[in-house]
Scaffold this motif. Structure first.
Motif, mmCIF file in Angstrom:
data_model
loop_
_atom_site.group_PDB
_atom_site.id
_atom_site.type_symbol
_atom_site.label_atom_id
_atom_site.label_comp_id
_atom_site.label_asym_id
_atom_site.label_seq_id
_atom_site.Cartn_x
_atom_site.Cartn_y
_atom_site.Cartn_z
ATOM 1 N N ASN A 12 71.799 39.004 -56.167
ATOM 2 C CA ASN A 12 72.298 37.999 -57.123
ATOM 3 C C ASN A 12 71.246 36.946 -57.476
ATOM 4 O O ASN A 12 71.593 35.788 -57.762
ATOM 5 C CB ASN A 12 73.576 37.320 -56.594
ATOM 6 C CG ASN A 12 74.746 38.276 -56.553
ATOM 7 O OD1 ASN A 12 74.948 39.050 -57.491
ATOM 8 N ND2 ASN A 12 75.489 38.242 -55.463
ATOM 9 N N LYS A 13 69.987 37.344 -57.429
ATOM 10 C CA LYS A 13 68.917 36.469 -57.897
ATOM 11 C C LYS A 13 68.739 36.702 -59.398
ATOM 12 O O LYS A 13 68.834 37.840 -59.868
ATOM 13 C CB LYS A 13 67.608 36.756 -57.169
ATOM 14 C CG LYS A 13 67.653 36.528 -55.659
ATOM 15 C CD LYS A 13 67.732 35.059 -55.313
ATOM 16 C CE LYS A 13 67.622 34.806 -53.822
ATOM 17 N NZ LYS A 13 67.776 33.379 -53.492
ATOM 18 N N THR A 14 68.484 35.628 -60.132
ATOM 19 C CA THR A 14 68.396 35.744 -61.598
ATOM 20 C C THR A 14 66.976 35.572 -62.126
ATOM 21 O O THR A 14 66.735 35.712 -63.320
ATOM 22 C CB THR A 14 69.301 34.682 -62.252
ATOM 23 O OG1 THR A 14 68.915 33.391 -61.744
ATOM 24 C CG2 THR A 14 70.765 34.947 -61.954
ATOM 25 N N GLU A 15 66.031 35.247 -61.219
ATOM 26 C CA GLU A 15 64.648 35.035 -61.626
ATOM 27 C C GLU A 15 63.724 35.834 -60.708
ATOM 28 O O GLU A 15 64.120 36.219 -59.603
ATOM 29 C CB GLU A 15 64.281 33.538 -61.543
ATOM 30 C CG GLU A 15 65.159 32.658 -62.421
ATOM 31 C CD GLU A 15 64.890 31.169 -62.230
ATOM 32 O OE1 GLU A 15 63.867 30.817 -61.592
ATOM 33 O OE2 GLU A 15 65.692 30.358 -62.716
ATOM 34 N N LEU A 16 62.503 36.040 -61.187
ATOM 35 C CA LEU A 16 61.490 36.727 -60.391
ATOM 36 C C LEU A 16 60.314 35.783 -60.200
ATOM 37 O O LEU A 16 59.955 35.048 -61.121
ATOM 38 C CB LEU A 16 61.028 37.993 -61.129
ATOM 39 C CG LEU A 16 60.044 38.897 -60.389
ATOM 40 C CD1 LEU A 16 60.745 39.671 -59.280
ATOM 41 C CD2 LEU A 16 59.383 39.885 -61.356
ATOM 42 N N LEU A 17 59.723 35.804 -59.017
ATOM 43 C CA LEU A 17 58.499 35.039 -58.763
ATOM 44 C C LEU A 17 57.501 35.969 -58.087
ATOM 45 O O LEU A 17 57.841 36.674 -57.138
ATOM 46 C CB LEU A 17 58.779 33.830 -57.873
ATOM 47 C CG LEU A 17 57.574 32.913 -57.608
ATOM 48 C CD1 LEU A 17 58.006 31.456 -57.507
ATOM 49 C CD2 LEU A 17 56.817 33.301 -56.333
ATOM 50 N N THR A 18 56.276 35.973 -58.608
ATOM 51 C CA THR A 18 55.258 36.829 -58.012
ATOM 52 C C THR A 18 53.889 36.163 -58.081
ATOM 53 O O THR A 18 53.789 34.991 -58.476
ATOM 54 C CB THR A 18 55.274 38.228 -58.668
ATOM 55 O OG1 THR A 18 54.503 39.132 -57.854
ATOM 56 C CG2 THR A 18 54.751 38.204 -60.098
ATOM 57 N N THR A 61 60.803 34.542 -65.377
ATOM 58 C CA THR A 61 59.788 34.924 -64.399
ATOM 59 C C THR A 61 58.741 33.834 -64.191
ATOM 60 O O THR A 61 58.303 33.201 -65.149
ATOM 61 C CB THR A 61 59.073 36.212 -64.850
ATOM 62 O OG1 THR A 61 60.063 37.183 -65.150
ATOM 63 C CG2 THR A 61 58.193 36.762 -63.758
ATOM 64 N N HIS A 62 58.365 33.672 -62.931
ATOM 65 C CA HIS A 62 57.322 32.719 -62.546
ATOM 66 C C HIS A 62 56.175 33.499 -61.907
ATOM 67 O O HIS A 62 56.399 34.465 -61.174
ATOM 68 C CB HIS A 62 57.847 31.719 -61.515
ATOM 69 C CG HIS A 62 59.062 30.980 -61.956
ATOM 70 N ND1 HIS A 62 58.990 29.800 -62.668
ATOM 71 C CD2 HIS A 62 60.385 31.263 -61.796
ATOM 72 C CE1 HIS A 62 60.227 29.387 -62.924
ATOM 73 N NE2 HIS A 62 61.081 30.244 -62.403
ATOM 74 N N ALA A 63 54.952 33.062 -62.161
ATOM 75 C CA ALA A 63 53.793 33.666 -61.505
ATOM 76 C C ALA A 63 52.908 32.576 -60.927
ATOM 77 O O ALA A 63 52.567 31.619 -61.624
ATOM 78 C CB ALA A 63 53.001 34.514 -62.496
ATOM 79 N N ILE A 64 52.597 32.724 -59.647
ATOM 80 C CA ILE A 64 51.610 31.858 -58.998
ATOM 81 C C ILE A 64 50.249 32.500 -59.282
ATOM 82 O O ILE A 64 49.963 33.607 -58.814
ATOM 83 C CB ILE A 64 51.852 31.770 -57.477
ATOM 84 C CG1 ILE A 64 53.304 31.355 -57.158
ATOM 85 C CG2 ILE A 64 50.836 30.825 -56.829
ATOM 86 C CD1 ILE A 64 53.697 29.978 -57.602
ATOM 87 N N HIS A 76 52.082 29.125 -62.893
ATOM 88 C CA HIS A 76 51.844 27.997 -61.987
ATOM 89 C C HIS A 76 50.482 28.214 -61.329
ATOM 90 O O HIS A 76 50.344 29.078 -60.460
ATOM 91 C CB HIS A 76 52.947 27.917 -60.933
ATOM 92 C CG HIS A 76 54.330 27.945 -61.505
ATOM 93 N ND1 HIS A 76 54.988 26.798 -61.938
ATOM 94 C CD2 HIS A 76 55.162 28.984 -61.765
ATOM 95 C CE1 HIS A 76 56.180 27.147 -62.413
ATOM 96 N NE2 HIS A 76 56.309 28.456 -62.311
ATOM 97 N N VAL A 77 49.482 27.462 -61.761
ATOM 98 C CA VAL A 77 48.116 27.656 -61.266
ATOM 99 C C VAL A 77 47.925 26.904 -59.956
ATOM 100 O O VAL A 77 48.311 25.745 -59.844
ATOM 101 C CB VAL A 77 47.087 27.140 -62.297
ATOM 102 C CG1 VAL A 77 45.680 27.543 -61.885
ATOM 103 C CG2 VAL A 77 47.391 27.695 -63.664
#
Length: 302
Positions: free
Chosen positions: A59-65, A88-91, A115-116
């Motif tokens: 039930n997660k609605t976002e992705l972070l990688t 989506t978020h990216a580090i 996100h740098v």
């Protein structure tokens, strides 16, 4: 009903017809996984597929990688999450973000939030405490490791084997080990599975692969060759790049010199050295990554 995480996974095996191979009575077929999808190609889709399904199950609605500025993984995640309408978020490994970088431009166009971080922080990307802090900061996000390699990634890579004709050897480029582990999981004991490491000092990956795959732990029908990195990750010689260009010109097989080009160059050398017995049937997996050519051109490396 939410949209299923599916793309058309039908692609083909391209046989390389060459006097070089005929002389040695060797069959070489290339699994053209670079043609899986115009933007989400190769092993990146196979790794993402079941991770996205697991994300939904939680039930997660976002992705972070995580990824570098020219990363195939970042490119594929951006394309996939746009396709399936997932925030989506990216580090991104910094310290700065170059807005003219074609991979970064594409990720932004897809709506990926970048996100740098500096290199010191980026080194923490596998640290449990750091991951816990990120999870608290992005509570709705499913956190996917750099390169997309984990137990869910293996399922998609394992499926690839089911689509292949009979073969004696199965070969792939190896960065984080997930694709190789999945191919070992999907292969019969009679198949020799070979990974060509694309980075220097990659011997540590053997243990990582054994952690991911029970078959890898208990079977000896696989190996990781670590002497074909051509200078290290992201590095390549003029000879390797000339080989990639020749393969496209002669066989209509586009390659980049970071992953699949490195694998094919190593494979060609092994065949030349009579590493494979006459009559061998070899399938090499083209894992995609052709978007990386734009980044190499942008940096003046090709």
């Amino acid at each position: 009903m939410p949209k299923p995480f599916e793309i058309n996974e039908n692609n083909y095996i391209q046989q390389i017809n060459s006097p070089f191979l005929k002389k040695r009575n060797i069959y070489l077929g290339v699994k053209r996984d670079d043609l899986l999808h115009p933007l989400i190609s190769g092993n990146k889709w196979r790794k993402l597929k079941y991770n996205l399904a697991h994300m939904r199950k939680l039930n997660k609605t976002e992705l972070l990688t995580f990824g570098g500025a020219f990363s195939n993984h970042i490119h594929a995640c951006a394309a996939a999450t746009k396709e399936f309408n997932i925030k989506t978020h990216a580090i991104i490994r910094g310290p700065e973000l170059d807005d003219n970088n074609p991979t970064i431009q594409f990720a932004k166009q897809c709506g990926m939030q970048l996100h740098v971080v500096n290199r010191m922080e980026y080194r923490l990307r596998q640290d449990e405490q750091y991951i816990a802090k990120l999870q608290a900061r992005f509570p709705n996000a499913f956190i996917l490791p750099e390169g997309g390699t984990n137990e869910h990634a293996l399922l998609g890579c394992k499926e690839l084997v089911d689509s292949l004709p009979a073969h004696d050897y199965l070969i792939c480029p190896t960065g984080s080990g997930g694709t190789l582990a999945g191919l070992i999981e999907g292969s019969k004991l009679s198949t020799q599975v070979i990974g060509i490491a694309v980075l220097k000092q990659a011997e540590y990956l053997v243990n990582d692969i054994k952690k991911l795959s029970n078959k890898a732990k208990n079977q000896n029908n696989w190996q990781l060759l670590t002497d074909h990195h051509d200078g290290g990750y992201g590095k390549f010689s003029s000879e390797l790049w000339a080989f990639c260009q020749n393969m496209e010109h002669t066989y209509n097989l586009p390659l980049e010199p970071i992953y699949s080009g490195k694998m094919m160059y190593a494979l060609w050398q092994l065949i030349e050295q009579d590493y494979f017995a006459p009559g061998s049937k070899i399938i090499a997996v083209h894992t995609g990554g052709l978007q990386g050519l734009n980044g190499l051109k942008y940096r003046g490396l090709i």
